[in-house]
Design a protein around this motif. Structure first.
Motif, mmCIF file in Angstrom:
data_model
loop_
_atom_site.group_PDB
_atom_site.id
_atom_site.type_symbol
_atom_site.label_atom_id
_atom_site.label_comp_id
_atom_site.label_asym_id
_atom_site.label_seq_id
_atom_site.Cartn_x
_atom_site.Cartn_y
_atom_site.Cartn_z
ATOM 1 N N SER A 452 0.807 -1.232 0.000
ATOM 2 C CA SER A 452 0.000 0.000 0.000
ATOM 3 C C SER A 452 0.836 1.277 0.000
ATOM 4 N N PRO A 453 2.006 1.350 0.687
ATOM 5 C CA PRO A 453 2.806 2.578 0.555
ATOM 6 C C PRO A 453 3.229 2.851 -0.888
ATOM 7 N N ALA A 454 3.556 1.804 -1.644
ATOM 8 C CA ALA A 454 3.922 1.991 -3.047
ATOM 9 C C ALA A 454 2.727 2.468 -3.862
ATOM 10 N N MET A 455 1.532 1.962 -3.535
ATOM 11 C CA MET A 455 0.326 2.423 -4.221
ATOM 12 C C MET A 455 0.124 3.918 -3.961
ATOM 13 N N MET A 456 0.322 4.329 -2.718
ATOM 14 C CA MET A 456 0.156 5.739 -2.388
ATOM 15 C C MET A 456 1.220 6.598 -3.083
ATOM 16 N N THR A 457 2.406 6.040 -3.259
ATOM 17 C CA THR A 457 3.425 6.764 -4.026
ATOM 18 C C THR A 457 2.945 7.010 -5.450
ATOM 19 N N ALA A 542 -1.573 12.838 0.928
ATOM 20 C CA ALA A 542 -1.275 11.490 0.456
ATOM 21 C C ALA A 542 0.002 10.940 1.105
ATOM 22 N N ILE A 543 1.018 11.800 1.286
ATOM 23 C CA ILE A 543 2.260 11.360 1.927
ATOM 24 C C ILE A 543 2.012 10.959 3.374
ATOM 25 N N ALA A 544 1.154 11.719 4.080
ATOM 26 C CA ALA A 544 0.837 11.362 5.474
ATOM 27 C C ALA A 544 0.151 9.999 5.541
ATOM 28 N N ILE A 545 -0.766 9.753 4.603
ATOM 29 C CA ILE A 545 -1.432 8.443 4.564
ATOM 30 C C ILE A 545 -0.422 7.343 4.266
ATOM 31 N N ARG A 546 0.478 7.598 3.317
ATOM 32 C CA ARG A 546 1.492 6.594 2.971
ATOM 33 C C ARG A 546 2.397 6.289 4.158
ATOM 34 N N ASN A 547 2.836 7.323 4.851
ATOM 35 C CA ASN A 547 3.717 7.098 6.003
ATOM 36 C C ASN A 547 3.013 6.327 7.112
ATOM 37 N N TYR A 553 2.557 -1.374 8.641
ATOM 38 C CA TYR A 553 2.950 -2.681 8.114
ATOM 39 C C TYR A 553 4.450 -2.891 8.128
ATOM 40 N N ARG A 554 5.167 -2.063 8.917
ATOM 41 C CA ARG A 554 6.616 -2.231 9.000
ATOM 42 C C ARG A 554 6.974 -3.585 9.607
ATOM 43 N N ALA A 555 6.189 -4.033 10.586
ATOM 44 C CA ALA A 555 6.470 -5.321 11.235
ATOM 45 C C ALA A 555 6.405 -6.463 10.224
#
Length: 558
Positions: A452-457, A542-547, A553-555
């Motif tokens: 999902s972070p890549a999708m937000m990118t 969008a960056i705040a949502i991505r972060n 999901y870092r774990a």
């Protein structure tokens, strides 16, 4: 020494410093550009002091002018000689000043250049007055009287200011009536007109379906009578307001002695900048700034606000994001997770990458031909036959503009999402499958959250490109002035068929299509700054949502 330099180069330190320097230069250039835009745009709203001077032109004629000093530049003596001026041979450069003198209805122009050597008796009259008008631009002069219903009820000698407080009260009264009329026309009467139009379409629909029975027509006639009564009441109220609106007028005198009667129904505000202290000027500045971001434009978009353009830009980007994200993600999932990795898949990837390089105007032409004329025309035939030949969706509008930009930014989302999917370790997928999850469950519960972070990118990059596009929008929905916002209180509330205003097109229109270039220039900078801020806010969201997703999901990544 040679060995140490060689080791230093091998360590990679020079490249680190070069990269740091390049980034620093880029940041400084970007901040400098934004600073230049901000200074030139925001300074426009500050109430500048008024200069009064006697100007003697090259023919020897003299005229008293009153206005704002806008610009001071240098001009060569050769240019002046070519224009017919008498200039001594030993002079190379001369200073000239640009004044905004307003009073377009008197002089036919708003701005005037004057050589500094032509100016005499320069002074700053304390009671020099600026009237911002809805038409013909600003008026610069002196208040000498007040009229009510065409009768002169008060006057004062030139240079006195005993009527200013009374004039301000009447200006505020006229402005209040203007907003009453605005709300009545745009909202209440607009609602009635919308209901009457729906009744007309309902009657036409009955005719096409053969259900125009006396009972159905009588029901429509009864409802139409109700709305006609409402309309008649509002028209009577509107006529009364217009009678009150045009009651007062100010008698003004320009610096060169010309008298004018200015109705207060044309006046937005009046002020005397030379008599204002710093706090009063700050209050005026923020009032003008709020007007700029909250009101509709006027005077061929060279005055007033840009709220419809801000609203249209944000609405289009949001709709585009909602459309492009699922399609881009699904395409990336298919290419990475399901498609057989062979010649056909590689060809599709090459095609997707090439689509990112297609000129945007080509997308606009495609959107006009396919979305507007083909899809929209067929939708009108199927669902809105009663409105024909007037098109509903068969004309440029918000939906087609959003779809066109979604198609334009689709490759960006596909590539970013596919890159995110490729970075997820194979062991994660195998572990999920080993625990009994199906491939679909693994994809939905494990892979997609981690990607999902890549999708937000991809969405961030899409928003950054789409918000600044102008060329395709000129074909599929954007207009110079949209009388109604795409959102209102009438069902279905969000009208995707309506045309809209856009900040990028507004900059183009004001900067290159305006009949008054000098007056429009500060608004070009101010609107450009607003476009940058809108894009920054959308991207930062969008960056705040991505972060947040990345931290969540870092774990799983570990």
């Amino acid at each position: 020494m040679k060995i140490s330099m060689k080791n230093w180069v091998k360590s990679g330190s020079p490249w680190i410093w070069l990269n740091a320097g390049a980034v620093t230069i880029s940041v400084v250039m970007v901040l400098g550009l934004i600073g230049l835009i901000a200074v030139r745009g925001l300074a426009h709203f500050w109430p500048a002091d008024l200069h009064q001077a006697l100007v003697t032109d090259r023919s020897g004629q003299q005229q008293m002018i009153l206005g704002e000093q806008v610009q001071v530049t240098q001009i060569t003596a050769d240019q002046l000689r070519n224009a017919g001026y008498q200039v001594d041979e030993d002079i190379q450069l001369l200073e000239r000043q640009l004044f905004k003198i307003g009073n377009r209805d008197l002089y036919g122009f708003d701005f005037r250049w004057a050589l500094t050597r032509e100016l005499e008796n320069i002074e700053y009259p304390r009671h020099a007055t600026v009237l911002e008008r809805r038409e013909w631009g600003n008026y610069y002069g002196y208040l000498i009287g007040i009229k009510e219903d065409g009768r002169l009820i008060a006057e004062q000698p030139l240079g006195e200011n005993i009527l200013w407080d009374e004039a301000q009260k009447r200006i505020q009264r006229a402005v209040g009536i203007y907003w009453e009329i605005y709300n009545l026309e745009r909202r209440e009467i607009g609602q009635v007109n919308y209901q009457l139009e729906q009744l007309r379409l309902a009657e036409r629909r009955h005719e096409l379906r053969g259900t125009d029975t006396p009972e159905n027509l009588a029901e429509l006639a009864e409802e139409r009578a109700y709305w006609n009564d409402q309309y008649a009441e509002m028209e009577a109220r509107l006529a009364e307001l217009y009678g009150q609106f045009s009651r007062d007028a100010l008698v003004m005198m320009s610096a060169d002695g010309q008298r004018s009667v200015i109705g207060l129904h044309h006046v937005v505000r009046g002020f005397q900048p030379n008599d204002m202290n710093v706090f009063q000027k700050m209050g005026h500045y923020f009032a003008k700034l709020w007007e700029f971001v909250s009101e509709d434009p006027r005077e061929a978009n060279t005055e007033g606000g840009i709220f419809p353009a801000i609203f249209g830009t944000v609405m289009m980007v949001l709709i585009m994001s909602v459309i492009v994200t699922p399609f881009g993600v699904m395409a990336a999932i298919y290419l990475r997770e399901y498609a057989k990795q062979g010649l056909l898949t590689r060809t599709i990837r090459i095609a997707v990458n090439n689509l990112a390089g297609v000129p945007s105007i080509v997308y606009g032409v495609f959107g006009l031909g396919f979305f507007v004329y083909f899809v929209g025309g067929n939708l009108d035939q199927l669902f809105f036959p009663e409105a024909l030949p007037s098109p509903t969706f068969g004309t440029p509008g918000l939906m087609w503009a959003s779809l066109t930009l979604a198609l334009l930014t689709l490759p960006v989302v596909i590539v970013a999402t596919e890159e995110g999917l490729s970075r997820i370790p194979r062991s994660v997928r195998e572990g999920s499958l080993a625990l009994g999850a199906t491939k679909a469950e693994t994809l939905w519960r494990v892979v997609l959250p981690m990607a999902s972070p890549a999708m937000m990118t991809g969405v961030i990059l899409a928003v950054a490109r789409a918000a600044g596009e102008v060329a395709p929008l000129m074909l599929v929905g954007v207009v110079k002035l949209a009388p109604n916002l795409p959102v209102d209180g009438n069902f279905p509330f969000l009208h995707l068929d309506r045309q809209f205003m856009h900040l990028g097109f507004h900059i183009y229109d004001v900067g290159f299509q305006s009949p008054n270039v000098e007056a429009a220039r500060p608004l070009v900078y101010a609107t450009a700054l607003m476009l940058v801020l809108v894009i920054a806010v959308l991207n930062l969201t969008a960056i705040a949502i991505r972060n947040r997703l990345r931290e969540k999901y870092r774990a799983l990544d570990m």
